[in-house]
Design a protein around this motif. Sequence first.
Motif, PDB file in Angstrom:
ATOM      1  N   SER A  44      -5.155   6.137   7.647  1.00 26.22           N
ATOM      2  CA  SER A  44      -4.164   6.075   6.108  1.00 26.22           C
ATOM      3  C   SER A  44      -3.993   4.704   5.398  1.00 26.22           C
ATOM      4  N   ALA A  45      -4.116   5.040   4.498  1.00 31.12           N
ATOM      5  CA  ALA A  45      -3.616   3.521   3.735  1.00 31.12           C
ATOM      6  C   ALA A  45      -3.044   2.895   4.452  1.00 31.12           C
ATOM      7  N   VAL A  46      -3.184   1.541   3.617  1.00 37.49           N
ATOM      8  CA  VAL A  46      -2.690   0.463   4.716  1.00 37.49           C
ATOM      9  C   VAL A  46      -1.941  -0.907   3.865  1.00 37.49           C
ATOM     10  N   VAL A  47      -0.665  -1.543   3.991  1.00 40.27           N
ATOM     11  CA  VAL A  47      -0.477  -2.018   3.105  1.00 40.27           C
ATOM     12  C   VAL A  47       0.244  -3.114   4.122  1.00 40.27           C
ATOM     13  N   LEU A  48      -0.188  -4.136   4.000  1.00 36.55           N
ATOM     14  CA  LEU A  48       0.644  -5.190   4.430  1.00 36.55           C
ATOM     15  C   LEU A  48       1.134  -6.440   3.985  1.00 36.55           C
ATOM     16  N   CYS A  49       2.082  -6.504   4.267  1.00 36.41           N
ATOM     17  CA  CYS A  49       4.111  -7.441   3.840  1.00 36.41           C
ATOM     18  C   CYS A  49       3.744  -8.225   4.167  1.00 36.41           C
ATOM     19  N   PRO A  50       3.533  -9.595   3.377  1.00 34.63           N
ATOM     20  CA  PRO A  50       3.440 -10.693   4.504  1.00 34.63           C
ATOM     21  C   PRO A  50       4.705 -11.533   3.400  1.00 34.63           C
ATOM     22  N   PRO A  51       5.538 -12.555   3.862  1.00 34.88           N
ATOM     23  CA  PRO A  51       6.753 -14.260   3.153  1.00 34.88           C
ATOM     24  C   PRO A  51       5.858 -14.000   1.741  1.00 34.88           C
ATOM     25  N   ALA A  52       6.249 -14.325   0.859  1.00 32.13           N
ATOM     26  CA  ALA A  52       5.539 -14.609  -0.288  1.00 32.13           C
ATOM     27  C   ALA A  52       4.683 -15.861  -0.347  1.00 32.13           C
ATOM     28  N   TYR A  53       4.848 -16.507   0.499  1.00 33.55           N
ATOM     29  CA  TYR A  53       4.878 -17.507   0.246  1.00 33.55           C
ATOM     30  C   TYR A  53       2.973 -17.627   0.541  1.00 33.55           C
ATOM     31  N   LEU A  54       2.523 -16.167   1.612  1.00 32.88           N
ATOM     32  CA  LEU A  54       1.365 -16.019   1.791  1.00 32.88           C
ATOM     33  C   LEU A  54       0.541 -14.889   0.985  1.00 32.88           C
ATOM     34  N   LEU A  55       1.075 -14.767   0.293  1.00 35.04           N
ATOM     35  CA  LEU A  55       0.706 -13.684  -0.521  1.00 35.04           C
ATOM     36  C   LEU A  55      -0.645 -13.625  -1.177  1.00 35.04           C
ATOM     37  N   PRO A  56      -0.867 -14.647  -1.930  1.00 34.99           N
ATOM     38  CA  PRO A  56      -2.008 -15.174  -2.440  1.00 34.99           C
ATOM     39  C   PRO A  56      -3.483 -15.339  -1.463  1.00 34.99           C
ATOM     40  N   ASN A 101       6.890  15.981   6.277  1.00 30.61           N
ATOM     41  CA  ASN A 101       7.465  15.925   5.327  1.00 30.61           C
ATOM     42  C   ASN A 101       7.621  13.653   6.014  1.00 30.61           C
ATOM     43  N   VAL A 102       6.703  14.054   6.292  1.00 35.14           N
ATOM     44  CA  VAL A 102       7.009  12.519   7.247  1.00 35.14           C
ATOM     45  C   VAL A 102       5.341  11.982   6.468  1.00 35.14           C
ATOM     46  N   ASP A 103       5.415  11.512   5.437  1.00 33.53           N
ATOM     47  CA  ASP A 103       3.860  11.021   5.012  1.00 33.53           C
ATOM     48  C   ASP A 103       3.554   9.487   5.265  1.00 33.53           C
ATOM     49  N   GLY A 104       4.129   8.878   6.481  1.00 28.90           N
ATOM     50  CA  GLY A 104       3.886   7.774   6.718  1.00 28.90           C
ATOM     51  C   GLY A 104       5.001   6.800   7.138  1.00 28.90           C
ATOM     52  N   ALA A 105       4.207   5.512   6.940  1.00 28.46           N
ATOM     53  CA  ALA A 105       5.588   4.726   8.337  1.00 28.46           C
ATOM     54  C   ALA A 105       5.264   3.555   7.570  1.00 28.46           C
ATOM     55  N   LEU A 106       7.144   2.624   7.071  1.00 24.85           N
ATOM     56  CA  LEU A 106       7.100   1.316   7.410  1.00 24.85           C
ATOM     57  C   LEU A 106       7.559   0.866   8.909  1.00 24.85           C
ATOM     58  N   VAL A 107       6.848  -0.185   8.873  1.00 25.26           N
ATOM     59  CA  VAL A 107       6.288  -0.936   9.745  1.00 25.26           C
ATOM     60  C   VAL A 107       7.385  -2.247  10.022  1.00 25.26           C
ATOM     61  N   GLY A 108       7.584  -2.418  11.019  1.00 27.18           N
ATOM     62  CA  GLY A 108       8.297  -3.872  11.230  1.00 27.18           C
ATOM     63  C   GLY A 108       7.729  -4.908  12.498  1.00 27.18           C
ATOM     64  N   GLY A 109       8.913  -5.122  12.682  1.00 31.00           N
ATOM     65  CA  GLY A 109       8.058  -5.885  14.534  1.00 31.00           C
ATOM     66  C   GLY A 109       6.675  -5.452  14.503  1.00 31.00           C
ATOM     67  N   ALA A 129      -2.496   0.962  15.769  1.00 29.13           N
ATOM     68  CA  ALA A 129      -2.741   2.209  16.847  1.00 29.13           C
ATOM     69  C   ALA A 129      -1.660   2.996  15.670  1.00 29.13           C
ATOM     70  N   ILE A 130      -0.446   2.260  15.301  1.00 31.39           N
ATOM     71  CA  ILE A 130       0.325   3.522  14.180  1.00 31.39           C
ATOM     72  C   ILE A 130      -0.542   3.769  13.091  1.00 31.39           C
ATOM     73  N   VAL A 131      -1.019   3.226  12.857  1.00 35.12           N
ATOM     74  CA  VAL A 131      -2.438   3.564  11.476  1.00 35.12           C
ATOM     75  C   VAL A 131      -3.594   4.565  11.936  1.00 35.12           C
ATOM     76  N   GLU A 132      -3.619   4.081  13.878  1.00 36.52           N
ATOM     77  CA  GLU A 132      -4.797   5.366  13.994  1.00 36.52           C
ATOM     78  C   GLU A 132      -3.863   6.706  14.347  1.00 36.52           C
ATOM     79  N   ALA A 133      -2.417   7.195  15.152  1.00 35.49           N
ATOM     80  CA  ALA A 133      -1.167   7.794  14.603  1.00 35.49           C
ATOM     81  C   ALA A 133      -1.500   8.654  13.722  1.00 35.49           C
ATOM     82  N   CYS A 134      -1.771   7.909  12.354  1.00 40.15           N
ATOM     83  CA  CYS A 134      -1.790   9.502  11.058  1.00 40.15           C
ATOM     84  C   CYS A 134      -2.873  10.039  11.513  1.00 40.15           C
ATOM     85  N   ARG A 135      -4.141   9.891  12.107  1.00 47.09           N
ATOM     86  CA  ARG A 135      -5.791  10.671  12.150  1.00 47.09           C
ATOM     87  C   ARG A 135      -5.158  12.192  12.218  1.00 47.09           C
TER      88      ARG A 135
END
Length: 247
Positions: A35-47, A223-231, A241-247
Amino acid sequence: MKLVAGNWKMNGDKAMAQALVADLAARQAAKRAASAVVLCPPAYLLPQVAAAAAGKRLNVGGQDCSAEAGPGAFTGEISATMLRDAGCDYVIVGHSERRARHGESDALVRAKAERALAAGLIPIICVGETLEQRQSGDAVAVVRRQVAGSLPDSARQQVVVIAYEPVWAIGTGKTATPDDVRAMHGEIRAQVAGLGPQVPPVPLLYGGSVKPDNAAELMAQPNVDGALVGGASLKAADFWAIVEACR
Ligand code: PEP
């Protein structure tokens, strides 16, 4: 291809970010993600995260953005343009923690999504009912209202993502059943289709205690095109493992 976004929330530090991104990049290099992967860290870690993720097929996103275009006197806020400058391609808007803790309305969420689009970011617009609303039979009406109020008018021509995150399932270990998810995603898909032809179609993510052991079943629902994952996005092995579960 599905989309899996990891919302780190207010977790992590420079050392954790370095180790986590290096681990994810190594997994991506060993076997290209399903799947496409997006990482959303706290703002100060973005760069830092954006630099570490560059060229590794890992995208970066903010967790929120201002509804103001800026620049200007908006203490504590970060603009969509700044997120873009920091290396983001995505931004989460309207997360239930912001709706609940900061009183964010649908109108504000829509304004943030519009700013994101104007800055060249893809907004991940979160919607979802509380336990009380579900128990009183209002879940569909609440989510429909949030979708109607939070989606920018231009959503038919520009790429936006909707994340259905039942509030009672976030960080609680309680996951919506596959039937719940299928039903709500069907409702959202029909509502979005009712807005007119989508160019391109709106990906619908599910979020709420997605873990390695439930991801495959949830991701297989229509109609489930992916996941937004917290913990689970804070541990490379679990997130992958979640990314791979989309395979
Ligand atoms: C979230 O914060 O968007 C979320 C879904 O969290 P968790 O996976 O921890 O429930």
